[in-house]
Write an enzyme that holds these catalytic residues in place. Structure first.
Site, PDB file in Angstrom:
ATOM      1  N   GLY A 106       0.835  -1.131   0.050  1.00  0.00           N
ATOM      2  CA  GLY A 106      -0.051  -0.122   0.113  1.00  0.00           C
ATOM      3  C   GLY A 106       0.749   1.164   0.097  1.00  0.00           C
ATOM      4  O   GLY A 106       1.933   1.235   0.462  1.00  0.00           O
ATOM      5  N   TRP A 108       0.141   3.696   1.765  1.00  0.00           N
ATOM      6  CA  TRP A 108       0.178   4.123   3.068  1.00  0.00           C
ATOM      7  C   TRP A 108       1.581   3.997   3.751  1.00  0.00           C
ATOM      8  O   TRP A 108       2.102   4.761   4.190  1.00  0.00           O
ATOM      9  CB  TRP A 108      -0.775   3.711   4.111  1.00  0.00           C
ATOM     10  CG  TRP A 108      -1.289   4.375   5.318  1.00  0.00           C
ATOM     11  CD1 TRP A 108      -2.103   5.210   5.535  1.00  0.00           C
ATOM     12  CD2 TRP A 108      -0.250   4.310   6.547  1.00  0.00           C
ATOM     13  NE1 TRP A 108      -1.956   5.885   7.000  1.00  0.00           N
ATOM     14  CE2 TRP A 108      -0.863   5.178   7.596  1.00  0.00           C
ATOM     15  CE3 TRP A 108       0.831   3.866   6.955  1.00  0.00           C
ATOM     16  CZ2 TRP A 108      -0.518   5.595   8.744  1.00  0.00           C
ATOM     17  CZ3 TRP A 108       1.444   4.003   8.072  1.00  0.00           C
ATOM     18  CH2 TRP A 108       0.574   4.776   9.198  1.00  0.00           C
ATOM     19  N   CYS A 215      -5.794   9.211   2.110  1.00  0.00           N
ATOM     20  CA  CYS A 215      -5.826   7.788   2.556  1.00  0.00           C
ATOM     21  C   CYS A 215      -7.529   7.401   2.864  1.00  0.00           C
ATOM     22  O   CYS A 215      -8.173   8.474   3.006  1.00  0.00           O
ATOM     23  CB  CYS A 215      -5.384   7.857   3.944  1.00  0.00           C
ATOM     24  SG  CYS A 215      -5.877   6.414   5.100  1.00  0.00           S
ATOM     25  N   HIS A 217      -9.216   6.516   4.806  1.00  0.00           N
ATOM     26  CA  HIS A 217      -9.683   6.886   6.203  1.00  0.00           C
ATOM     27  C   HIS A 217      -9.356   8.267   6.735  1.00  0.00           C
ATOM     28  O   HIS A 217      -9.540   8.517   7.965  1.00  0.00           O
ATOM     29  CB  HIS A 217      -9.311   5.824   7.182  1.00  0.00           C
ATOM     30  CG  HIS A 217      -9.849   4.203   6.594  1.00  0.00           C
ATOM     31  ND1 HIS A 217      -8.902   3.456   6.167  1.00  0.00           N
ATOM     32  CD2 HIS A 217     -11.021   3.689   6.366  1.00  0.00           C
ATOM     33  CE1 HIS A 217      -9.490   2.319   6.000  1.00  0.00           C
ATOM     34  NE2 HIS A 217     -10.448   2.609   6.040  1.00  0.00           N
ATOM     35  N   ARG A 252     -11.173   0.294  -7.033  1.00  0.00           N
ATOM     36  CA  ARG A 252     -11.529   0.748  -5.514  1.00  0.00           C
ATOM     37  C   ARG A 252     -12.506   1.993  -5.571  1.00  0.00           C
ATOM     38  O   ARG A 252     -12.046   2.861  -6.337  1.00  0.00           O
ATOM     39  CB  ARG A 252     -10.205   1.156  -4.770  1.00  0.00           C
ATOM     40  CG  ARG A 252     -10.443   1.898  -3.449  1.00  0.00           C
ATOM     41  CD  ARG A 252      -9.359   2.081  -2.674  1.00  0.00           C
ATOM     42  NE  ARG A 252      -9.338   3.436  -1.997  1.00  0.00           N
ATOM     43  CZ  ARG A 252      -8.485   3.872  -1.169  1.00  0.00           C
ATOM     44  NH1 ARG A 252      -7.485   2.983  -0.999  1.00  0.00           N
ATOM     45  NH2 ARG A 252      -8.732   4.961  -0.518  1.00  0.00           N
ATOM     46  N   SER A 489      -8.690  -2.635   7.807  1.00  0.00           N
ATOM     47  CA  SER A 489      -7.808  -1.564   8.051  1.00  0.00           C
ATOM     48  C   SER A 489      -7.234  -1.530   9.322  1.00  0.00           C
ATOM     49  O   SER A 489      -8.071  -1.603  10.438  1.00  0.00           O
ATOM     50  CB  SER A 489      -8.379  -0.232   7.593  1.00  0.00           C
ATOM     51  OG  SER A 489      -7.410   0.795   7.863  1.00  0.00           O
ATOM     52  N   PRO A 490      -6.061  -1.079   9.659  1.00  0.00           N
ATOM     53  CA  PRO A 490      -5.622  -0.896  11.044  1.00  0.00           C
ATOM     54  C   PRO A 490      -6.060   0.561  11.500  1.00  0.00           C
ATOM     55  O   PRO A 490      -5.761   0.912  12.591  1.00  0.00           O
ATOM     56  CB  PRO A 490      -4.089  -0.913  10.807  1.00  0.00           C
ATOM     57  CG  PRO A 490      -3.837  -0.871   9.601  1.00  0.00           C
ATOM     58  CD  PRO A 490      -4.959  -1.202   8.825  1.00  0.00           C
TER      59      PRO A 490
END
Length: 766
Positions: A106, A108, A215, A217, A252, A489-490
């Protein structure tokens, strides 16, 4: 489906070769691999881009084919791969070795890691287009090297050793983050090309706007229209076809939590556009800028965004009047005064408070809603007044959910229910349209993308099986064979999801039943890396080199290849290459006598092999055919609770003990036995558990054994072991624990090399 070719007359060998390639490419398009896939280009257009010098991308091509087949198998069985994003090449290799079939890479983690040219930062895709492919190249290279090292070592084994040593699959089954494609079609193609060249078979492309990408989130996400997302997917497929790689494309959507879009052009997005139904309200943009200007005029010079724009005085006047009537200007004054008096409040804090009140007031006064909602309100009002209506409100909502603005307005006029509505009034200062985000919009976006993608992914704001089911059922109602992906997701706090531990444990399994075949913890490796470093750094400060010794003990316990680091990184294979290249004259082998790795081959703990030898004696006495194998592992990964298991030749677990070695305040080692089982009735009352306990006491140098919440079997066993002299005392405390003190002289007698006492114990002569 691809665009059909028109017949072309062929004259020269050059043209004949070209037409053969076109025909072969068309057959490739028509293969079962691409059933249901739409291409907006022809085979001829693909072949025109290839040139005459063949360029092979075998790693990506072979991985893509095998990975896709595996995902299809999982989809058919309603199972899934659960994985995470590694933070290092070593983590990627470990994942494959531990049986995780595929890897996620990813943006991220790429953002958080930084590089030699980029500072670490949040996931905004602000890094160069080449950065994620460069990270991927390191992972692929590590996996290929691990495969070569494994192959070399297996060639040095006997046939029996190879049969007993598992061979791991290091093929680079990777799905990597292609973000928004980093621009237009040429950027998408360039990005996919780079991924293929380094051996990556899968790529996800999202429907956010480049430059404002966030991101999944974070807030403030701006979407692109469905047609723009389709162009990205089509461009990616075009590049893959040029390179002859059946890569896996994941579409996505961030529509579930987004609230802005940069264009109203695509009809599929129009049902979700928000507009004002009270057209006398000043525009959202003018009111927002007038609010910012008010802060500026009152001395908060840091709030100066209105200077970017050239709003006219009349617009400012109209907006200012509205803000005054709504009490927003009063809130601005109060916030500025409080900020001056307090001195502790941040400017962002006071602005956010006022902005939230402004947004709520503007949306309420403007009657902000979709066009479909506005018409439904008119129909419901007419129905409540007893007026004849041409369509029930619920029927209208079903129609409006998929209708373009043009079709919806035409139908509303036909029904005599065409309300005032203007989405232009709701545009933000940057010119973005406001939209109604949510699962219905994510479904609409994904349905539009489905014919152009292999897998669909809806980004979500939390982990929720009901939401996942709603999405999956809507997609499969129209595309029953569509594979899905889910972000575990974390960024979610999993302990606030309302799930029990068992529900969390089964969450990936339940997703698999719905058709989610690839489920991943995006930046799991980043958090593993950080927590492991924190724990070891703390232990090193507290305990010096004991911290490393404990780590090495754990590596020996779980038989980690990190126990022999030089072999892990390919030392033996490197020495073999040195021997080959020097005609075996080299005297500088890395793995020779000077290598400290030999220290790690020294047996520092009582080996499992000793218990296996005892079990062979025991099996011989009782004429049991199975050759028994001993396994000692943490009961759960990372747990201090261990499990000793006895396995037969078919790998069936015949017996086990769940226990934890602890030390009391005096430094005595105690074995805390939580559970023990002899699974086969034919193995009971033959002192099997006695042998196991003898080895555990010896292995962990225990002074006592405590049985937690004991059973009647535990009471019987401990009393018998006391009669055999293994325990000196056995006490039961309040019915919840049995305390057994170890008789070390008797243990020493049973451990003598001649094994006379041990044999008598086994044969019940003692």
């Amino acid at each position: 489906m691809a665009i059909a070719e028109t017949d072309t007359e062929v004259h020269t060998p050059f043209e004949q070769d070209f037409e053969k390639d076109v025909a072969a490419t068309q057959r490739y398009f028509d293969s079962s691999r691409f059933a249901g896939i739409i291409r907006l280009y022809t085979a001829r257009q693909v072949v025109e881009q290839r040139g005459t010098i063949p360029v092979d991308h075998i790693v990506a091509r072979e991985a893509a084919g095998a990975f896709y087949e595996r995902l299809r198998e999982l989809f058919a069985a309603r199972k899934s791969i659960t994985t995470f994003g590694p933070y290092s090449p070593g983590q990627a290799v470990s994942m494959k070795r531990m049986g995780i079939e595929a890897i996620y890479l990813g943006g991220w983690a790429t953002s958080a890691k930084g590089s030699s040219t980029e500072d670490p930062g949040p996931d905004l895709a602000s890094y160069p287009l080449s950065q994620v492919p460069d990270d991927a190249a390191v992972l692929v290279r590590a996996l290929l090297t691990a495969d070569r090292n494994q192959h070399y070592l297996r060639l040095q084994m006997s046939e029996r050793q190879r049969a007993a040593t598992p061979a791991y699959d290091f093929r680079p089954f990777i799905i990597a983050d292609a973000d928004t494609g980093h621009g237009g079609d040429p950027h998408v193609r360039n990005l996919i090309r780079r991924f293929v060249e380094v051996g990556v078979p899968g790529y996800h492309i999202e429907d956010q706007r480049p430059g404002t990408k966030k991101c999944g989130h974070q807030g403030g996400k701006v979407l692109v229209p469905s047609d723009e997302q389709i162009k990205r997917l089509n461009a990616a497929r075009f590049q893959l076809d040029i390179m002859r790689v059946p890569g896996i494309i994941v579409a996505r959507t961030d529509a579930e939590a987004a609230n802005l879009i940069d264009s109203r052009a695509d009809e599929r997005d129009q049902p979700f556009l928000l507009g004002a139904t009270k057209l006398d309200v000043p525009s959202y943009k003018s009111c927002f800028l007038a609010m910012v200007r008010r802060f500026y005029e009152l001395g908060v010079k840091e709030l100066n965004g209105h200077l970017l724009y050239a709003l006219g005085d009349s617009e400012y006047a109209a907006a200012g009047g509205w803000l005054e009537r709504q009490g927003i200007f009063g809130l601005v004054s109060d916030a500025v005064n409080a900020w001056r008096e307090d001195g502790q409040q941040s400017i962002d804090g006071i602005f956010d408070q006022v902005e939230s009140r402004f947004v709520a007031a503007w949306e309420d006064d403007a009657g902000l809603m979709t066009y479909g909602e506005a018409v439904a309100d008119v129909l419901e009002f007419g129905q409540s007044e007893g007026e004849p209506i041409g369509m029930a409100p619920e029927e209208w909502r079903a129609f409006a959910a998929r209708a373009s603005l043009h079709a919806a307005r035409a139908k509303a006029k036909e029904l005599g229910a065409d309300p005032p509505w203007d989405c232009e009034l709701a545009k933000t200062p940057e010119g973005y349209y406001q939209i109604r985000g949510g699962i219905p919009y994510a479904i609409a976006k994904s349905l539009a993308a489905a014919p152009f993608a292999d897998i669909l992914w809806m980004e979500t704001k939390t982990a929720d099986l009901a939401d996942a089911r709603q999405f999956a059922e809507a997609i499969h109602a129209e595309f029953p064979d569509q594979m899905l992906a889910y972000n575990l997701s974390p960024s979610f706090n999993w302990d606030t999801t309302g799930m029990t531990d068992e529900e969390m444990r089964r969450f990936p399994e339940e997703l698999g039943k719905m058709g989610f075949v690839f489920n991943f913890i995006t930046y799991g490796g980043h958090q593993i890396d950080g927590v492991a470093a924190e724990e070891f750094a703390t232990a090193l400060r507290q305990d010096g080199m004991l911290a490393l010794a404990r780590l090495q003990r754990k590596m020996r316990l779980v038989e980690s290849p990190y126990r022999t680091p030089q072999t892990l990184v390919g030392g033996p294979r490197s020495d073999a290459a040195l021997a080959a290249s020097s005609g075996r004259t080299a005297t500088t082998k890395a793995m020779g006598k000077g290598s400290t790795q030999h220290q790690h081959l020294v047996q520092t703990e009582v080996p499992r092999k000793l218990l296996e030898e005892w079990l062979a004696m025991w099996s011989g006495h009782y004429q049991l055919k199975d050759k028994l194998r001993v396994q000692l592992r943490p009961q759960r990964a990372g747990s201090e609770v261990l499990e000793l298991g006895i396995h037969g030749e078919s790998d069936d677990k015949l017996a086990n003990v769940i226990f934890q070695p602890i030390q009391d305040r005096r430094g005595r080692t105690i074995l805390l036995v939580r559970d023990q089982n002899t699974f086969g009735a034919e193995l009971r009352q033959k002192r099997l558990m006695t042998l196991i306990h003898l080895w555990l006491v010896h292995r962990f140098k225990a002074q006592a054994v405590h049985y937690v919440t004991p059973t009647d079997d535990n009471l019987y066993q401990t009393s018998k072991m006391k009669s055999h002299g293994i325990f000196t005392e056995v006490n039961q405390e309040v019915g919840e624990i049995i305390v057994a003190e170890v008789n070390h002289p008797r243990i020493a007698e049973l451990l003598t090399p001649d094994r006379v006492a041990l044999r008598k114990l086994i044969t019940k002569e003692a």
